[in-house]
Write a protein that holds these residues in place. Structure first.
Motif, PDB file in Angstrom:
ATOM      1  N   VAL A 166      35.127  20.937  28.117  1.00 32.59           N
ATOM      2  CA  VAL A 166      35.586  19.988  27.027  1.00 32.59           C
ATOM      3  C   VAL A 166      35.736  18.506  28.082  1.00 32.59           C
ATOM      4  CG1 VAL A 166      37.486  18.865  25.699  1.00 32.59           C
ATOM      5  CG2 VAL A 166      36.707  21.205  25.259  1.00 32.59           C
ATOM      6  N   ALA A 167      36.413  18.841  29.130  1.00 35.10           N
ATOM      7  CA  ALA A 167      36.557  17.579  30.105  1.00 35.10           C
ATOM      8  C   ALA A 167      35.209  16.951  30.543  1.00 35.10           C
ATOM      9  CB  ALA A 167      37.414  17.902  31.194  1.00 35.10           C
ATOM     10  N   ALA A 168      34.143  18.013  30.498  1.00 37.29           N
ATOM     11  CA  ALA A 168      32.705  17.302  30.993  1.00 37.29           C
ATOM     12  C   ALA A 168      32.325  16.582  29.813  1.00 37.29           C
ATOM     13  CB  ALA A 168      32.072  18.585  31.642  1.00 37.29           C
ATOM     14  N   MET A 169      32.477  17.212  28.755  1.00 34.06           N
ATOM     15  CA  MET A 169      31.861  16.467  27.268  1.00 34.06           C
ATOM     16  C   MET A 169      32.351  15.131  27.259  1.00 34.06           C
ATOM     17  SD  MET A 169      32.710  17.794  23.451  1.00 34.06           S
ATOM     18  CE  MET A 169      31.711  19.626  23.815  1.00 34.06           C
ATOM     19  N   SER A 170      33.779  15.076  27.499  1.00 32.58           N
ATOM     20  CA  SER A 170      34.170  13.670  27.355  1.00 32.58           C
ATOM     21  C   SER A 170      33.748  12.632  28.307  1.00 32.58           C
ATOM     22  CB  SER A 170      35.617  13.556  27.540  1.00 32.58           C
ATOM     23  OG  SER A 170      36.282  12.474  27.371  1.00 32.58           O
ATOM     24  N   ALA A 171      33.715  13.277  29.566  1.00 26.21           N
ATOM     25  CA  ALA A 171      33.220  12.267  30.541  1.00 26.21           C
ATOM     26  C   ALA A 171      31.965  11.895  30.563  1.00 26.21           C
ATOM     27  CB  ALA A 171      33.093  13.096  31.969  1.00 26.21           C
ATOM     28  N   CYS A 202      35.562  26.414  18.812  1.00 28.15           N
ATOM     29  CA  CYS A 202      36.308  25.214  18.557  1.00 28.15           C
ATOM     30  C   CYS A 202      35.377  24.066  17.414  1.00 28.15           C
ATOM     31  CB  CYS A 202      36.103  24.340  19.862  1.00 28.15           C
ATOM     32  SG  CYS A 202      36.997  25.313  21.031  1.00 28.15           S
ATOM     33  N   ALA A 203      33.889  24.604  17.600  1.00 28.38           N
ATOM     34  CA  ALA A 203      33.015  23.779  16.869  1.00 28.38           C
ATOM     35  C   ALA A 203      33.314  23.668  15.386  1.00 28.38           C
ATOM     36  CB  ALA A 203      31.345  24.099  16.859  1.00 28.38           C
ATOM     37  N   ALA A 204      33.720  24.899  14.746  1.00 30.25           N
ATOM     38  CA  ALA A 204      34.168  24.711  13.393  1.00 30.25           C
ATOM     39  C   ALA A 204      34.965  23.545  12.862  1.00 30.25           C
ATOM     40  CB  ALA A 204      34.722  25.991  12.930  1.00 30.25           C
ATOM     41  N   CYS A 205      35.955  23.150  13.888  1.00 30.33           N
ATOM     42  CA  CYS A 205      36.663  22.042  13.473  1.00 30.33           C
ATOM     43  C   CYS A 205      36.524  20.534  14.138  1.00 30.33           C
ATOM     44  CB  CYS A 205      38.277  22.195  13.911  1.00 30.33           C
ATOM     45  SG  CYS A 205      39.193  23.502  12.989  1.00 30.33           S
ATOM     46  N   HIS A 206      35.934  20.706  15.391  1.00 28.92           N
ATOM     47  CA  HIS A 206      35.706  19.487  16.026  1.00 28.92           C
ATOM     48  C   HIS A 206      34.268  19.401  16.221  1.00 28.92           C
ATOM     49  CE1 HIS A 206      39.698  18.904  18.065  1.00 28.92           C
ATOM     50  NE2 HIS A 206      39.694  20.416  18.029  1.00 28.92           N
ATOM     51  N   GLY A 207      33.365  20.143  15.435  1.00 29.53           N
ATOM     52  CA  GLY A 207      31.875  19.785  15.640  1.00 29.53           C
ATOM     53  C   GLY A 207      31.144  20.364  16.608  1.00 29.53           C
ATOM     54  N   SER A 208      29.850  20.473  16.581  1.00 32.07           N
ATOM     55  CA  SER A 208      29.099  21.185  17.796  1.00 32.07           C
ATOM     56  C   SER A 208      29.163  20.252  18.909  1.00 32.07           C
ATOM     57  CB  SER A 208      27.842  21.575  17.210  1.00 32.07           C
ATOM     58  OG  SER A 208      27.094  20.231  16.635  1.00 32.07           O
ATOM     59  N   ASN A 209      29.150  19.234  18.617  1.00 28.39           N
ATOM     60  CA  ASN A 209      29.132  18.144  19.816  1.00 28.39           C
ATOM     61  C   ASN A 209      30.355  17.564  20.188  1.00 28.39           C
ATOM     62  OD1 ASN A 209      26.083  18.180  20.060  1.00 28.39           O
ATOM     63  ND2 ASN A 209      25.872  16.692  18.247  1.00 28.39           N
ATOM     64  N   GLY A 210      31.256  18.124  19.679  1.00 27.75           N
ATOM     65  CA  GLY A 210      32.727  17.530  19.742  1.00 27.75           C
ATOM     66  C   GLY A 210      33.062  16.243  19.269  1.00 27.75           C
ATOM     67  N   THR A 211      32.288  15.859  18.525  1.00 29.93           N
ATOM     68  CA  THR A 211      32.774  14.514  17.914  1.00 29.93           C
ATOM     69  C   THR A 211      33.754  14.505  16.660  1.00 29.93           C
ATOM     70  OG1 THR A 211      30.777  14.600  16.316  1.00 29.93           O
ATOM     71  CG2 THR A 211      30.510  13.437  18.260  1.00 29.93           C
ATOM     72  N   GLY A 212      34.390  15.473  16.278  1.00 28.67           N
ATOM     73  CA  GLY A 212      35.197  15.713  15.409  1.00 28.67           C
ATOM     74  C   GLY A 212      34.928  15.138  13.908  1.00 28.67           C
ATOM     75  N   GLY A 213      35.814  15.068  13.057  1.00 25.52           N
ATOM     76  CA  GLY A 213      35.332  15.009  11.624  1.00 25.52           C
ATOM     77  C   GLY A 213      36.829  14.342  10.920  1.00 25.52           C
ATOM     78  N   PRO A 214      36.855  14.420   9.556  1.00 22.57           N
ATOM     79  CA  PRO A 214      37.977  14.252   8.825  1.00 22.57           C
ATOM     80  C   PRO A 214      39.023  15.144   9.015  1.00 22.57           C
ATOM     81  CG  PRO A 214      35.950  13.966   7.584  1.00 22.57           C
ATOM     82  CD  PRO A 214      35.494  14.690   8.645  1.00 22.57           C
ATOM     83  N   GLY A 215      40.134  14.615   9.882  1.00 22.38           N
ATOM     84  CA  GLY A 215      41.443  15.879  10.036  1.00 22.38           C
ATOM     85  C   GLY A 215      41.259  16.142  11.413  1.00 22.38           C
ATOM     86  N   PHE A 216      40.119  16.141  12.001  1.00 21.88           N
ATOM     87  CA  PHE A 216      40.044  16.848  13.467  1.00 21.88           C
ATOM     88  C   PHE A 216      39.507  15.671  14.377  1.00 21.88           C
ATOM     89  CE2 PHE A 216      39.040  19.897  10.291  1.00 21.88           C
ATOM     90  CZ  PHE A 216      39.976  20.707  10.463  1.00 21.88           C
ATOM     91  N   PRO A 217      40.290  15.496  15.527  1.00 22.95           N
ATOM     92  CA  PRO A 217      39.976  14.437  16.453  1.00 22.95           C
ATOM     93  C   PRO A 217      38.433  14.751  17.211  1.00 22.95           C
ATOM     94  CG  PRO A 217      41.595  15.870  17.505  1.00 22.95           C
ATOM     95  CD  PRO A 217      41.521  16.254  16.070  1.00 22.95           C
TER      96      PRO A 217
END
Length: 297
Positions: A284-289, A126-141
């Motif tokens: 991912v749910a824990a990351m968001s929380a 997942c990190a390749a698109c959403h980033g290692s911390n899940g913060t996303g980037g251009p084109g990825f939430p």
């Protein structure tokens, strides 16, 4: 008469070795014996190559290859090691296949063991698109905030992971931003006005009496909500915060309104098993929380 006789070797007086008879600007080439250690190394290397050629897989034969007397096959070895590793992990991964997310989240010992493995799954897939911390980037939430395109509950995240978004999976989630400009749905001046309204929404300074607000209500609110907060479970992102998938500049918003957007998330069913998908959904749910409560990730 100077120099040695033709039949006598030319001996270097310093080293005592004979010379080859070649001379460059007064420097004569010595005819030294080949080092024995090099000869031994060559012999050992040749012997080793013959032995390994006989014992191990070596030569291609059409679509196959010689197996060697030991019959070793790295693919078979790797598959067997993976099988053993899967069996060793089965005692604690098996409960995740059930999909009983409340019970899984309540088992602190199990979660403590599983989350490092889930973090590795996230990093690998997942990190390749959403980033290692899940913060996303251009084109990825972003996955590290409280706003979701569909739903942030572990069950919903697991479903998104399973079927993907705009993917070839027959049950995929669909999400598409219309091309209001390219398809002639709105004239240029209306697109400019709604762009100004969206920019104002993100800064908290929207004027509900503006022309852009009226256009937004007629064309955008059905998906993004009257206040642009999104979160309606239909793939429409929030426009009322500073998290942007494709950029929050005026030019980026104009491009989105003119040409539309249709992001794709792959379906992970068949590539990850049920236990891995559910484990990843809890991560991912824990990351968001954690991000929503200020804990970060």
């Amino acid at each position: 008469m100077s120099g040695p006789a033709p039949h006598e070797p030319d001996i270097d007086p310093v080293t005592g070795y004979g010379t080859t008879g070649h001379e460059w600007n007064g420097i004569r080439e010595l005819n030294t014996p080949f080092p024995r250690i090099v000869v031994a190394a060559l012999v050992l290397t040749f012997a080793y190559s013959v032995v390994t050629w006989v014992l191990l897989p070596a030569w291609p034969v059409g679509r196959d290859y010689t197996r060697g007397l030991l019959g070793l096959d790295q693919q078979v070895v790797a598959t067997e090691r993976y099988r053993r590793l899967t069996e060793e992990r089965a005692d604690w991964t098996r409960p995740f296949a059930s999909g009983d997310f409340p019970a899984l989240a309540a088992d602190s010992e199990l979660m403590a063991r599983a989350m490092p493995a889930a973090a590795r799954l996230f990093a690998d897939n997942c990190a390749a698109c959403h980033g290692s911390n899940g913060t996303g980037g251009p084109g990825f939430p972003s996955l590290a905030d409280g706003t979701w395109l569909w739903d942030g509950a572990p069950e919903a995240i697991a479903e998104t992971l399973r079927v993907g978004i705009n993917s070839p999976h027959p049950d995929t989630r669909f999400g598409q931003m219309p091309a209001f400009g390219r398809d002639g749905m709105l004239p240029r001046e209306d697109i400019a006005a709604v762009t100004d309204h969206v920019l104002a929404l993100s800064s908290g300074k929207a004027d509900p009496a503006s022309a852009g607000a009226a256009i937004f209500a007629d064309n955008c609110a059905a998906c993004h909500g009257d206040d642009g907060a999104g979160g309606l479970g239909i793939g429409a992102p929030s426009l009322a915060d500073d998290h942007w998938i494709y950029g929050g500049s005026r030019d980026a918003i104009l491009t989105t309104l003119r040409n539309g957007r249709q992001g794709v998330m792959p379906s992970w069913e068949g590539r990850l098993d049920d236990a891995e998908i559910n484990m990843l959904a809890l991560y991912v749910a824990a990351m968001s929380a954690a991000a929503s409560t200020g804990g970060g990730q």
